[in-house]
Design a protein around this motif. Structure first.
Motif, mmCIF file in Angstrom:
data_model
loop_
_atom_site.group_PDB
_atom_site.id
_atom_site.type_symbol
_atom_site.label_atom_id
_atom_site.label_comp_id
_atom_site.label_asym_id
_atom_site.label_seq_id
_atom_site.Cartn_x
_atom_site.Cartn_y
_atom_site.Cartn_z
ATOM 1 N N SER A 6 -16.708 -4.293 3.601
ATOM 2 C CA SER A 6 -18.089 -3.509 3.960
ATOM 3 C C SER A 6 -16.864 -2.777 4.642
ATOM 4 O O SER A 6 -16.427 -2.739 5.809
ATOM 5 N N MET A 7 -16.375 -1.193 3.659
ATOM 6 C CA MET A 7 -15.578 -0.186 3.912
ATOM 7 C C MET A 7 -16.033 0.368 4.010
ATOM 8 O O MET A 7 -15.623 1.253 5.107
ATOM 9 N N GLU A 8 -17.606 0.840 4.732
ATOM 10 C CA GLU A 8 -18.223 1.797 5.500
ATOM 11 C C GLU A 8 -17.955 1.042 6.541
ATOM 12 O O GLU A 8 -18.002 2.632 7.917
ATOM 13 N N TYR A 9 -17.465 0.270 7.228
ATOM 14 C CA TYR A 9 -17.060 0.311 8.838
ATOM 15 C C TYR A 9 -15.816 0.577 9.306
ATOM 16 O O TYR A 9 -14.926 0.073 9.995
ATOM 17 N N MET A 10 -15.425 0.855 8.197
ATOM 18 C CA MET A 10 -13.206 1.269 8.534
ATOM 19 C C MET A 10 -12.587 2.758 8.534
ATOM 20 O O MET A 10 -13.646 3.214 7.332
ATOM 21 N N PRO A 47 10.544 -5.541 3.168
ATOM 22 C CA PRO A 47 11.000 -5.941 2.286
ATOM 23 C C PRO A 47 10.565 -6.195 1.098
ATOM 24 O O PRO A 47 10.892 -6.444 0.383
ATOM 25 N N TYR A 48 9.661 -7.437 1.934
ATOM 26 C CA TYR A 48 8.587 -8.300 1.124
ATOM 27 C C TYR A 48 7.903 -7.693 0.131
ATOM 28 O O TYR A 48 7.496 -7.744 -0.847
ATOM 29 N N LYS A 49 6.726 -6.977 0.720
ATOM 30 C CA LYS A 49 5.736 -6.435 0.346
ATOM 31 C C LYS A 49 5.645 -5.078 -0.016
ATOM 32 O O LYS A 49 4.931 -4.635 -0.944
ATOM 33 N N GLY A 50 6.028 -4.153 0.975
ATOM 34 C CA GLY A 50 6.486 -2.570 0.608
ATOM 35 C C GLY A 50 5.612 -2.149 1.490
ATOM 36 O O GLY A 50 6.121 -2.571 2.888
ATOM 37 N N GLU A 51 4.945 -0.778 1.167
ATOM 38 C CA GLU A 51 4.324 0.124 3.015
ATOM 39 C C GLU A 51 2.917 -0.957 2.208
ATOM 40 O O GLU A 51 2.248 -0.522 1.800
ATOM 41 N N ALA A 52 2.596 -0.604 4.130
ATOM 42 C CA ALA A 52 0.893 -1.004 3.878
ATOM 43 C C ALA A 52 1.303 -0.015 5.346
ATOM 44 O O ALA A 52 1.016 0.907 5.710
ATOM 45 N N ALA A 53 -0.575 0.312 4.270
ATOM 46 C CA ALA A 53 -1.498 1.450 5.178
ATOM 47 C C ALA A 53 -2.628 0.596 5.327
ATOM 48 O O ALA A 53 -2.737 -0.990 6.080
ATOM 49 N N TYR A 54 -3.610 1.017 6.936
ATOM 50 C CA TYR A 54 -3.850 0.440 8.600
ATOM 51 C C TYR A 54 -5.028 1.822 8.018
ATOM 52 O O TYR A 54 -5.182 2.346 7.687
ATOM 53 N N ALA A 58 -6.500 -2.905 13.086
ATOM 54 C CA ALA A 58 -6.957 -4.145 12.300
ATOM 55 C C ALA A 58 -7.446 -4.598 10.810
ATOM 56 O O ALA A 58 -6.761 -5.439 10.670
ATOM 57 N N VAL A 59 -6.522 -3.540 10.477
ATOM 58 C CA VAL A 59 -7.175 -3.910 8.701
ATOM 59 C C VAL A 59 -5.866 -3.129 8.182
ATOM 60 O O VAL A 59 -5.431 -1.894 8.674
ATOM 61 N N TRP A 60 -4.909 -4.127 7.615
ATOM 62 C CA TRP A 60 -4.230 -3.308 6.718
ATOM 63 C C TRP A 60 -4.240 -3.823 4.987
ATOM 64 O O TRP A 60 -4.925 -5.078 4.192
ATOM 65 N N THR A 61 -3.111 -3.128 4.429
ATOM 66 C CA THR A 61 -3.150 -2.538 2.409
ATOM 67 C C THR A 61 -2.182 -2.444 2.335
ATOM 68 O O THR A 61 -1.231 -1.564 3.143
ATOM 69 N N TYR A 62 -1.786 -3.197 1.319
ATOM 70 C CA TYR A 62 -0.615 -2.822 -0.194
ATOM 71 C C TYR A 62 -0.896 -1.797 -0.949
ATOM 72 O O TYR A 62 -1.076 -2.099 -1.725
ATOM 73 N N GLU A 63 -1.308 -0.815 -1.095
ATOM 74 C CA GLU A 63 -1.888 0.155 -1.945
ATOM 75 C C GLU A 63 -0.280 0.010 -2.815
ATOM 76 O O GLU A 63 -0.902 0.311 -4.751
#
Length: 153
Positions: free
Chosen positions: A53-57, A67-74, A87-92
């Motif tokens: 539910s992205m409407e709460y973010m 170094p293994y996954k890359g740049e994280a956005a929050y 509280a939430v992160w993603t690797y786009e």
């Protein structure tokens, strides 16, 4: 699902359905979650964005590098006046060895509740039968099956 260059991480499909609850509300529910294991860290559940539910973010300016996954956005969660900052992160645009988590979301377990759910609890009737199964088990009124009157799928 790993390659020699990704020996530091292992990504696999979750064996169960997973959910995330924040302030008493289910905000993620997926039968398509992935588990990422990295040495020295607790396994992390990554959810497809369409199951969250992205409407709460709200996207924040925070960014980190792995170094293994890359740049994280929050993202910060906000619901019913309660918020959990970053509280939430993603690797786009993840590193090549982490492409399976591209665009998926992960949650800090100290900010939300993350838990597996048995499919029987979600769908107590089980999977719905297909038309062929219903027809095969439908009585013609004389004790014979209706299946002979329907083409095979």
């Amino acid at each position: 699902m790993t390659s020699p260059e990704s020996a530091q991480i292992v990504i696999r499909p979750a064996a169960a359905r997973w959910r995330v609850r924040f302030e008493g509300h289910v905000i993620a529910d997926s039968a398509d979650a992935l588990i990422l294991e990295e040495p020295g860290h607790t396994p992390v559940v990554y959810f497809p964005r369409e199951d969250v539910s992205m409407e709460y973010m709200s996207r924040t300016d925070r960014a980190t590098h792995c170094p293994y996954k890359g740049e994280a956005a929050y993202y910060t969660l906000l619901m019913d006046g309660d918020f959990a900052e970053n509280a939430v992160w993603t690797y786009e645009e993840p590193a090549p060895q982490a492409q399976m988590i591209r665009g998926r979301l992960a949650f800090y377990p100290n900010r939300v509740e993350i838990y597996p759910v048995a499919e029987a609890d979600v769908n107590p009737r089980g999977a719905r039968p297909g038309v062929a199964d219903v027809v095969r088990h439908t009585d013609a009124g004389d004790g014979t099956t209706q299946a002979d009157h329907w083409p095979a799928p």
